[in-house]
Design a protein around this motif. Sequence first.
Motif, mmCIF file in Angstrom:
data_model
loop_
_atom_site.group_PDB
_atom_site.id
_atom_site.type_symbol
_atom_site.label_atom_id
_atom_site.label_comp_id
_atom_site.label_asym_id
_atom_site.label_seq_id
_atom_site.Cartn_x
_atom_site.Cartn_y
_atom_site.Cartn_z
ATOM 1 N N THR A 261 0.818 -1.222 0.000
ATOM 2 C CA THR A 261 0.000 0.000 0.000
ATOM 3 C C THR A 261 0.849 1.267 0.000
ATOM 4 O O THR A 261 0.331 2.348 -0.225
ATOM 5 C CB THR A 261 -0.930 0.039 1.226
ATOM 6 N N VAL A 289 -3.755 1.375 -6.550
ATOM 7 C CA VAL A 289 -3.059 2.013 -5.424
ATOM 8 C C VAL A 289 -1.780 2.679 -5.910
ATOM 9 O O VAL A 289 -1.459 3.817 -5.526
ATOM 10 C CB VAL A 289 -2.749 0.964 -4.329
ATOM 11 N N THR B 220 -4.926 4.860 -0.251
ATOM 12 C CA THR B 220 -5.075 3.619 -1.008
ATOM 13 C C THR B 220 -6.565 3.373 -1.231
ATOM 14 O O THR B 220 -7.160 3.942 -2.113
ATOM 15 C CB THR B 220 -4.425 2.460 -0.251
ATOM 16 N N MET B 226 -6.833 -4.623 5.421
ATOM 17 C CA MET B 226 -5.967 -3.463 5.630
ATOM 18 C C MET B 226 -5.494 -3.293 7.075
ATOM 19 O O MET B 226 -4.533 -2.579 7.326
ATOM 20 C CB MET B 226 -6.676 -2.186 5.194
#
Lengths: 455, 304
Positions: A261, A289, B220, B226
């Motif tokens: 990320t 991303v 993102t 996550m």
Amino acid sequence: MSNNPFNPELFSRLSRRQVLKAAGVGGAALAALPLLSACGDEGSTGTTTPGAAGGGTVTTGGDVSKIMNFIGPVEEASAGKGLAFDMGLVLAFTGPGAFFGRTMSAGAKLAAAHIESLGGPKFNLISKDHKSGDPQAGVQAVKELGFAKVPAKLASYNDDLGAMLPGTEQYKMFTFDGGGGTSTYAQGKPYFYGTRAITPNDGWPGTLRFIKEELPEVKRISTVFWDLGPNNQINADDLKRRIQEAGLEMGTVEYVKIGATDYSAAMQKIKADKPDAVFLGIFGNDIGVFMKQFSTSGINKPVVCAEYTQASADVAGAAYEGLYLGFDYFNAEKPDNGWSQIFVDEFKKANAGGLPDYYAANYYEDLFGMWDVIRRVLAAGGDPKDGAQLDKAWREKPEFPSVYGGDATTAGVKAVDVAKTHSVTKRPMTLSQYKNGKVVPLAYFDLEAADYRKA
Amino acid sequence: MSDLTLDNFLQLTVAGIVSGSAYALLGVAFGLILSVTGRFHFAFTFTYTISAYIAAEVGQQYGLPLWLALIVGALVGAVFGVLFERVVYRPLAEKSGAYALLVIFVASLGLAIIGRNLIALVWIDTASLQITGFTNAGYNIGPVTLTKLGIVQVIVAWILILALGAVLSYTGLGRIVRAVRVNPEMSLVVGVDPKTVYLAVFAIGSFFGGVAAVLNATQTAASPDMGFNPLFYAFVVAFLAGLGRHPVVVGLVGLFLGLIESWSALFMSTQWTSLVVFGILFIYVALRPVQLRGMLRRPTPATA
């Protein structure tokens, strides 16, 4: 006694009630994991099947019978009607690539429904989750399928980044991978065949030709690849060769984790490399991303990736604009042949109007390919539940009808090299650009930039 | 070493400050919960993730600007944090006696897994969810590129850390929290209920985690998985800083980790940089094993 919760003495003094209480909460969660993640993805498929990609229902009828006009003569005696056939479906159902599992299984389920309604076998799709490229999960999945004597499977992520290949061979599990193909490191492996272009590699020649002709200012290309461990060098060497053959210069190669990320460090290395263009060997939402961060990095150079998914475009938002997409793209808005039009129509019906992407298309046609091979074994009086016999029949004629290519009355043909690479020998590909929220084709070509033509 | 240039160093420093500030906020949030309650709150992953999803959802549904969606999302995360303490951890602690640490750890692990899958099921039609209401932009200052989001991340993280530090140092609430952290039973004697303080700490920690989550998802996208990576960073920062340390100290450790991680890209391939963080943890544990002893406090009747 210390307070260390991991002290073995502490474990030994726990009462059974206390252990059960703890195990009850944690165990319930662990037990729920596969159930929850497999929800809507597993089970036999028939003429009415839950659609995976949107909770829709797969129905058959209408134009489905016309598919017979495209897939060649089907002898009733060897069509497999009434045969219950276990088919493994080892995909990414959880993890950062869960999107892939949903769209791929949606394509396979639609195919299973169509095949049964056309008088073929009843495919029992046995879903297994490799958790988006987790090698251990893949190994476990193929082991479970092997123990269950499942003769064939549809896989993804290059047989889960190569980890499943030994099991595929050990259990003689005839396999098509329409998601990742063979890549460069899974070529020529027994029982394993890549049914899409080697990605991103096969798309580079046509893309490089476009760059040479249309973007002459591009001289140096930096690259970002998924970190695939020992396979990194193979991929980098292959790209370097192709870039040099095109008379361009290979810049830095940055490897990033699957599902990363934060690309700030990789971005800075690219920036320092001063490239004229950036090639991406990353996939799924990672592209979105990356582009989101690339758009504010100040690099401002063309980026080429080898995949398009709506989910990734959604992640990137406006940052996706201008991105080049070079791969075997399935154009659902303008299908190549009559069969692919039926596929698109049926997929939309089953998925609340949603268009199929090329992953859905690949797994749809791959299951038809499996049926093709099963018919051959049945016609020869063999046992289609024997992976070795399926493999032998396939190797005698390694091709089947495709929803890619062809025309209104003729299906395309998907052909695979079974002598060396086990990858496709011909595959229509497209270099497109994402403009104003749409994928706009720029050039069409086949492997090694054959039949290159501008759109 | 071709990568070792001033331009690279400056850009990576900026990147390290941004990521380090996020680690700092996570470390402060997780460390506060762990040090005061002694609960290894693995379900922090869930409160983190749900905050991002709620912020994305309300942002898209109602067209909220980022700051408002962030507050809503983080508040929902705080509510879940409080619920976990009140409905799951405390009852388990009451019934498990001296073994509550292990029981709660296993339970929180279970909650984290259930929560991750529930989120995946609830938002099954979208692999990930975008935070709207914020337009990012890049600013070039010499060889360095700053992003608007990066600046916001740093400012928000340090405002929260400094605010918490001020509250803990200079207010009555802070004294109560510190008292419970040091000696819950004694605090009960002087009229402070540790159970209420635990709820407050879970609320604050989960809120801070939620803020970090929303900002991360803005960079993102919100996705079911996550929360796991940030949990590890939060743990490493809290552990390296030492439990019970002032939030600013914890924050500076997080900042230091972010910088070290980012600078390591000068010397190694980028896919290995996160290993530096865990390498530092390993070395620290090897050199300072005594820190392990006081890490988790056994629950007492006052706290259970």
